[in-house]
Scaffold this motif. Structure first.
Motif, PDB file in Angstrom:
ATOM      1  N   PRO A  36      63.077 -38.846  27.842  1.00 42.88           N
ATOM      2  CA  PRO A  36      63.751 -39.167  29.097  1.00 42.88           C
ATOM      3  C   PRO A  36      63.464 -40.607  29.514  1.00 42.88           C
ATOM      4  O   PRO A  36      62.342 -41.084  29.360  1.00 42.88           O
ATOM      5  N   ASP A  37      64.491 -41.301  30.000  1.00 40.33           N
ATOM      6  CA  ASP A  37      64.251 -42.662  30.472  1.00 40.33           C
ATOM      7  C   ASP A  37      64.918 -42.885  31.831  1.00 40.33           C
ATOM      8  O   ASP A  37      64.970 -43.991  32.329  1.00 40.33           O
ATOM      9  N   ASP A  38      65.425 -41.802  32.400  1.00 40.21           N
ATOM     10  CA  ASP A  38      66.161 -41.901  33.648  1.00 40.21           C
ATOM     11  C   ASP A  38      65.616 -40.819  34.580  1.00 40.21           C
ATOM     12  O   ASP A  38      65.328 -39.714  34.137  1.00 40.21           O
ATOM     13  N   ILE A  39      65.505 -41.135  35.860  1.00 40.41           N
ATOM     14  CA  ILE A  39      64.965 -40.166  36.809  1.00 40.41           C
ATOM     15  C   ILE A  39      65.800 -38.888  36.808  1.00 40.41           C
ATOM     16  O   ILE A  39      65.284 -37.780  37.001  1.00 40.41           O
ATOM     17  N   CYS A  40      67.109 -39.026  36.557  1.00 43.00           N
ATOM     18  CA  CYS A  40      67.982 -37.853  36.631  1.00 43.00           C
ATOM     19  C   CYS A  40      67.753 -36.888  35.468  1.00 43.00           C
ATOM     20  O   CYS A  40      68.238 -35.753  35.516  1.00 43.00           O
ATOM     21  N   ASP A  41      67.009 -37.314  34.456  1.00 44.97           N
ATOM     22  CA  ASP A  41      66.653 -36.386  33.388  1.00 44.97           C
ATOM     23  C   ASP A  41      65.783 -35.250  33.913  1.00 44.97           C
ATOM     24  O   ASP A  41      65.713 -34.177  33.317  1.00 44.97           O
ATOM     25  N   VAL A  42      65.125 -35.494  35.039  1.00 41.92           N
ATOM     26  CA  VAL A  42      64.311 -34.442  35.658  1.00 41.92           C
ATOM     27  C   VAL A  42      65.219 -33.285  36.091  1.00 41.92           C
ATOM     28  O   VAL A  42      64.833 -32.111  36.039  1.00 41.92           O
ATOM     29  N   PHE A  43      66.453 -33.635  36.492  1.00 38.92           N
ATOM     30  CA  PHE A  43      67.381 -32.608  36.969  1.00 38.92           C
ATOM     31  C   PHE A  43      68.229 -32.031  35.826  1.00 38.92           C
ATOM     32  O   PHE A  43      69.031 -31.141  36.045  1.00 38.92           O
ATOM     33  N   ASP A  44      68.061 -32.571  34.623  1.00 39.63           N
ATOM     34  CA  ASP A  44      68.863 -32.151  33.477  1.00 39.63           C
ATOM     35  C   ASP A  44      68.099 -31.094  32.670  1.00 39.63           C
ATOM     36  O   ASP A  44      67.372 -31.403  31.729  1.00 39.63           O
ATOM     37  N   THR A  45      68.278 -29.837  33.061  1.00 41.08           N
ATOM     38  CA  THR A  45      67.488 -28.787  32.401  1.00 41.08           C
ATOM     39  C   THR A  45      68.101 -28.379  31.060  1.00 41.08           C
ATOM     40  O   THR A  45      67.477 -27.637  30.317  1.00 41.08           O
ATOM     41  N   GLU A  46      69.329 -28.848  30.768  1.00 39.61           N
ATOM     42  CA  GLU A  46      69.923 -28.486  29.478  1.00 39.61           C
ATOM     43  C   GLU A  46      69.334 -29.323  28.361  1.00 39.61           C
ATOM     44  O   GLU A  46      68.938 -28.808  27.308  1.00 39.61           O
ATOM     45  N   THR A  47      69.278 -30.654  28.589  1.00 29.64           N
ATOM     46  CA  THR A  47      68.718 -31.535  27.564  1.00 29.64           C
ATOM     47  C   THR A  47      67.193 -31.370  27.477  1.00 29.64           C
ATOM     48  O   THR A  47      66.623 -31.465  26.404  1.00 29.64           O
ATOM     49  N   TYR A  48      66.579 -31.144  28.632  1.00 29.66           N
ATOM     50  CA  TYR A  48      65.117 -31.043  28.654  1.00 29.66           C
ATOM     51  C   TYR A  48      64.691 -29.704  29.269  1.00 29.66           C
ATOM     52  O   TYR A  48      64.277 -29.657  30.420  1.00 29.66           O
ATOM     53  N   PRO A  49      64.863 -28.619  28.502  1.00 29.81           N
ATOM     54  CA  PRO A  49      64.481 -27.319  29.055  1.00 29.81           C
ATOM     55  C   PRO A  49      62.965 -27.249  29.266  1.00 29.81           C
ATOM     56  O   PRO A  49      62.212 -27.975  28.626  1.00 29.81           O
ATOM     57  N   GLY A  50      62.554 -26.371  30.159  1.00 26.46           N
ATOM     58  CA  GLY A  50      61.127 -26.232  30.448  1.00 26.46           C
ATOM     59  C   GLY A  50      60.861 -26.506  31.910  1.00 26.46           C
ATOM     60  O   GLY A  50      61.735 -26.954  32.647  1.00 26.46           O
ATOM     61  N   LYS A  51      59.630 -26.233  32.301  1.00 22.55           N
ATOM     62  CA  LYS A  51      59.291 -26.406  33.714  1.00 22.55           C
ATOM     63  C   LYS A  51      59.001 -27.863  34.042  1.00 22.55           C
ATOM     64  O   LYS A  51      58.592 -28.636  33.181  1.00 22.55           O
ATOM     65  N   ARG A  52      59.206 -28.212  35.291  1.00 23.22           N
ATOM     66  CA  ARG A  52      58.808 -29.515  35.816  1.00 23.22           C
ATOM     67  C   ARG A  52      57.850 -29.270  36.970  1.00 23.22           C
ATOM     68  O   ARG A  52      57.956 -28.255  37.642  1.00 23.22           O
ATOM     69  N   SER A  53      56.977 -30.215  37.217  1.00 25.66           N
ATOM     70  CA  SER A  53      56.145 -30.077  38.413  1.00 25.66           C
ATOM     71  C   SER A  53      56.505 -31.170  39.415  1.00 25.66           C
ATOM     72  O   SER A  53      56.629 -32.330  39.056  1.00 25.66           O
ATOM     73  N   LEU A  54      56.708 -30.726  40.654  1.00 25.54           N
ATOM     74  CA  LEU A  54      57.041 -31.643  41.742  1.00 25.54           C
ATOM     75  C   LEU A  54      56.099 -31.379  42.901  1.00 25.54           C
ATOM     76  O   LEU A  54      55.580 -30.267  43.045  1.00 25.54           O
ATOM     77  N   GLU A  55      55.903 -32.413  43.735  1.00 27.59           N
ATOM     78  CA  GLU A  55      54.994 -32.232  44.861  1.00 27.59           C
ATOM     79  C   GLU A  55      55.639 -31.336  45.911  1.00 27.59           C
ATOM     80  O   GLU A  55      56.835 -31.408  46.182  1.00 27.59           O
TER      81      GLU A  55
END
Lengths: 424, 367
Positions: free
Chosen positions: B154-173
């Motif tokens: 990922p090189d873009d902040i919006c990749d955080v919202f892209d669960t198709e390309t980057y499946p798996g959990k994310r951690s947010l505050e």
């Protein structure tokens, strides 16, 4: 002579009437008893009751508005917000005078933070106005209304004045209304918009989860307590150490251990995947939700259930069970009709302990609760340490305290508080 | 005490309005900070040299996370036991608003840069409150597992919202700040308009709706150490946290983690002096602050942790990590390569909207 003794009062040896002499002796005894517990009583009063009372008092206290803006509050009293027009020049003049004093004492920003809980933007409005009000001259300036609306057009709108007027009394029910998802409206209390309602749901969730945790503690703890009370001393002592061991381990360590166990790359999931019971891409979600909170808290609170049960069960004579069986009762009947009723006081004591402890639990739900497993206490902590809205925190705390007392009362009516034993 | 220090201290005192002389300083002080690697960097860069120079005993208290509430309680009880407190800028603003922190005059109470630039110019815009003495610039950015993102990291902040390309959990505050901005940015709002949109009820709904698309894939953190741990365990594929924590995971623990600097949010951390200290303690606290926030000291701290010094004049002095021996500059959030697209924490906006948006955010979260 016999006539004299029957008609006159009974006298003690020193000649005073016996009744008075007795009363004095009793009073002395009471005073001595009081003197003995006085240190503890004072300690509890000063370090426990007084701070709680002080904290609870904050849930209605609202002096800050009338103390910071004394003249404005008086001038604003006759203004009618329903006209939709900002108040007249006299109010703005009073505001200028009040703010000049407040800026000297640096209390204007404090008031801004207070009003920001009710009206978004009040914080910066007061900070900004404080800086500029220094340049106003009470003697020579003519239009303060213009001066204030120049600083920020919000001063020309109804909202800020309505908020000041609504919160000008020394005491308010605003915090309590907020704590039950309501707010002060123009026509009395009204419900908050749905996208801001949270506290009633959290109260409900806290009560429900505490009940589930108490029930799981009873189910898991009862057999253990029974074993402890009925095994030979050597084995039961060993078991006892195992029960007490978690007591000696830090709460944080135990909670974090559950994280390691339950997380998706954790011990349980790894084992299930290895056994082939769960697919690698469909690992179970067992933490950061209600389930995780219930598991971790049940484990942490279990000793508080087992110990009172154990001490009550120890006093139940094994001969009762033997007697029941000798009269033809099956194992189940002997247990259910003879043993179980005698162990109920232990269950009662354990349940009260576990339930009241879990209703105010904070750290475990914070760590493993995610967003569906947090308790009302997490919001109270947030308002104490982050948002600094101590009034709201106090109102939430007061409601929680009232709920606990109410449940205690209900429990007393149904089970009877005399029917609770910690042993003996 | 060296003559120079004596001179500095007397100046500070005279300006503080005290009649006391330099001798009237306490020889013990309590400094409050965050604990962990951060306190360690302060211990080495500030406390140890100061203790050596003055013979003062410094007591560390790791209470910064609850500093605002505790200071308020201490103030009400009339018994402030802290001398210098390390807080983030937004907390410093609150403390200043509440009258719990003392106002500082940068020109007279802080050291000038070696080239004579006044402290006010050297810190520049970072002096966000009258009570706040900035120390470091840190950022909240994302880290991702290099082994779990395939061939296209990922090189873009919006990749955080892209669960198709980057499946798996994310951690947010677990708070609206930063998350709401990122959500709007990835929902097509221009960067310059983010706060205007977020000031409206519709804009807040829009941000929550965007966050809703990944709600089931998020683990919410409340302690800065959570994300590094979750990344190390492989529990999340990417997560936000403070850049210094990620530096420690990447360079010190050598985990397969890399930085996603896009749309990092700068924030400031620094000192405040509590209001209502006695003259002796105030003199000591000011003396410490004068010492610990000069150009060299701020640059020294960057030897131990990857946070950027808050003074412009300190930046050229940033060198290598004291133990790892690697260049620190590329790990600084302020490094040009990392700072292509950045936010600065909007203090004024969040001071106003924090209570309102937080209520909505928490209600959304609990649904």
């Amino acid at each position: 002579m016999s006539d004299q003794t029957t008609s006159g009062p009974v006298l003690a040896a020193d000649g005073t009437p016996l009744k008075r002499s007795l009363a004095r002796a009793l009073r002395l005894q009471k005073m001595r008893a009081l003197a003995l517990i006085a240190p503890l009583l004072l300690f509890v009063l000063i370090t426990f009751i007084a701070p709680i009372a002080d904290m609870l008092f904050r849930s209605v206290e609202n002096q800050i508005v009338s103390e910071t803006l004394p003249q404005t509050v008086v001038a604003l009293a006759d203004w009618d917000p329903t006209t939709g027009e900002a108040p007249d020049e006299a109010v703005y003049r009073a505001l200028a005078a009040d703010l000049k004093v407040a800026v000297e004492d640096k209390t204007h920003t404090r008031l801004g933070s207070r009003l920001n809980y009710e009206l978004t933007g009040a914080s910066s409005l007061f900070r900004k106005s404080g800086r500029k009000v220094k340049r106003m001259d009470l003697e020579s300036d003519t239009s303060f209304k213009e001066a204030f609306t120049d600083i920020d057009r919000k001063w020309g709108e109804v909202a800020i004045w309505e908020t000041i007027q609504t919160y000008s009394p020394k005491y308010t029910n605003g915090y309590f209304l907020n704590a039950v998802d309501m707010r002060k409206g123009p026509d009395g209390p009204e419900a908050r918009p749905e996208n801001q309602q949270i506290y009633m749901m959290l109260f409900g969730r806290t009560l429900f989860m505490s009940l589930v945790i108490t029930m799981s503690c009873i189910i898991l703890g009862y057999p253990v307590a029974w074993l402890l009370a009925n095994l030979p001393t050597r084995t039961s002592n060993l078991l006892m150490i195992l029960v007490l061991l978690p007591f000696w381990t830090s709460l944080l360590v135990r909670t974090s251990a559950w994280k390691v166990m339950l997380q998706q790359q954790g011990v349980i999931n790894d084992t299930l995947v290895w056994l082939g019971l769960v697919a690698d891409d469909a690992r179970l979600v067992m933490i950061n939700n209600q389930f995780g909170t219930i598991v971790a808290m049940t484990h942490i609170l279990l000793p508080f259930m087992i110990l009172p049960m154990y001490s009550v069960m120890q006093t139940i004579q094994p001969s009762y069970l033997r007697a029941a069986k000798s009269m033809g009762a099956t194992n189940w009947t002997a247990f259910w009709r003879v043993y179980f009723p005698q162990s109920v006081p232990g269950i009662g004591a354990g349940s009260i302990l576990v339930f009241i402890l879990s209703i105010g639990y904070y750290i475990t739900p914070e760590i493993v609760g995610g967003n569906t497993g947090t308790f009302i206490s997490n919001r109270i902590a947030y308002h104490i340490s982050s948002s600094l809205n101590w009034g709201l925190a106090a109102a939430l705390g007061a409601i929680l305290l009232a709920v606990v007392l109410l449940l205690y009362y209900v429990y007393d009516k149904i089970v009877g508080i005399d029917n609770v034993k910690l042993g003996g | 005490m060296k003559p120079l220090n004596l001179l500095m201290a007397t100046t500070a005192l005279a300006i503080a309005g005290g009649m006391a002389s330099a001798q009237d300083m306490t020889d013990e002080m309590t400094i409050v900070s965050w604990g962990g690697a951060y306190s360690n960097s302060q211990q080495k860069a500030y406390h140890e040299p100061y203790m050596e120079k003055t013979g003062v005993k410094i007591i560390n208290d790791e209470s910064s996370a609850e500093a605002v509430a505790k200071l308020r309680a201490m103030n009400e009880a009339g018994n402030v036991t802290w001398d210098v407190v390390d807080v983030v800028a937004s907390d410093a603003i609150r403390l200043c608003d509440e009258g719990l922190a003392m106002e500082i005059d940068p020109d007279t109470q802080l050291a000038a840069a070696p080239d004579g630039t006044s402290a006010a110019d050297d810190f520049g815009d970072l002096l966000v409150s009258e009570c706040f003495i900035p120390q470091i610039v840190y950022s909240t950015a994302f880290g991702y597992r290099t082994d779990l993102v395939g061939d296209t990291p990922p090189d873009d902040i919006c990749d955080v919202f892209d669960t198709e390309t980057y499946p798996g959990k994310r951690s947010l505050e677990k708070r609206p700040i930063n998350n709401m901005e990122w959500a709007l940015l990835c929902d097509g709002v221009a960067k310059d308009d983010v706060y205007d949109v977020l000031a409206t009820a519709e804009g807040q709904e829009q941000a929550l709706a965007k966050l809703d698309t990944i709600k089931d894939d998020v683990i919410w953190w409340s302690a800065g150490a959570d994300t590094p741990q979750l990344l190390a365990d492989g529990e999340v594929v990417m997560g936000s946290t403070y850049n210094g924590r990620l530096f420690s995971v990447i360079e010190e623990q050598k985990q397969p983690v890399a930085m996603l600097w896009d749309a990092q949010v700068f924030d400031l951390d620094g000192w405040i002096i509590p209001a209502g200290l006695s003259e002796e303690r105030k003199a000591r606290a000011l003396d410490y602050i004068m010492f610990a926030t000069d150009t060299q000291r701020l640059a020294d701290q960057a030897k131990y942790i990857s946070y950027g010094p808050a003074r412009a004049s300190s930046a050229p002095l940033v060198g290598q990590h004291a133990e790892l021996g690697i260049d620190m500059a590329p790990h600084m959030p302020t490094d040009p390569a990392n700072a292509k697209n950045t936010f600065l924490y909007n203090y004024e906006f969040w001071a106003d909207y924090r209570d309102d948006i937080d209520a909505k955010f928490q209600a959304w979260l609990a649904k």
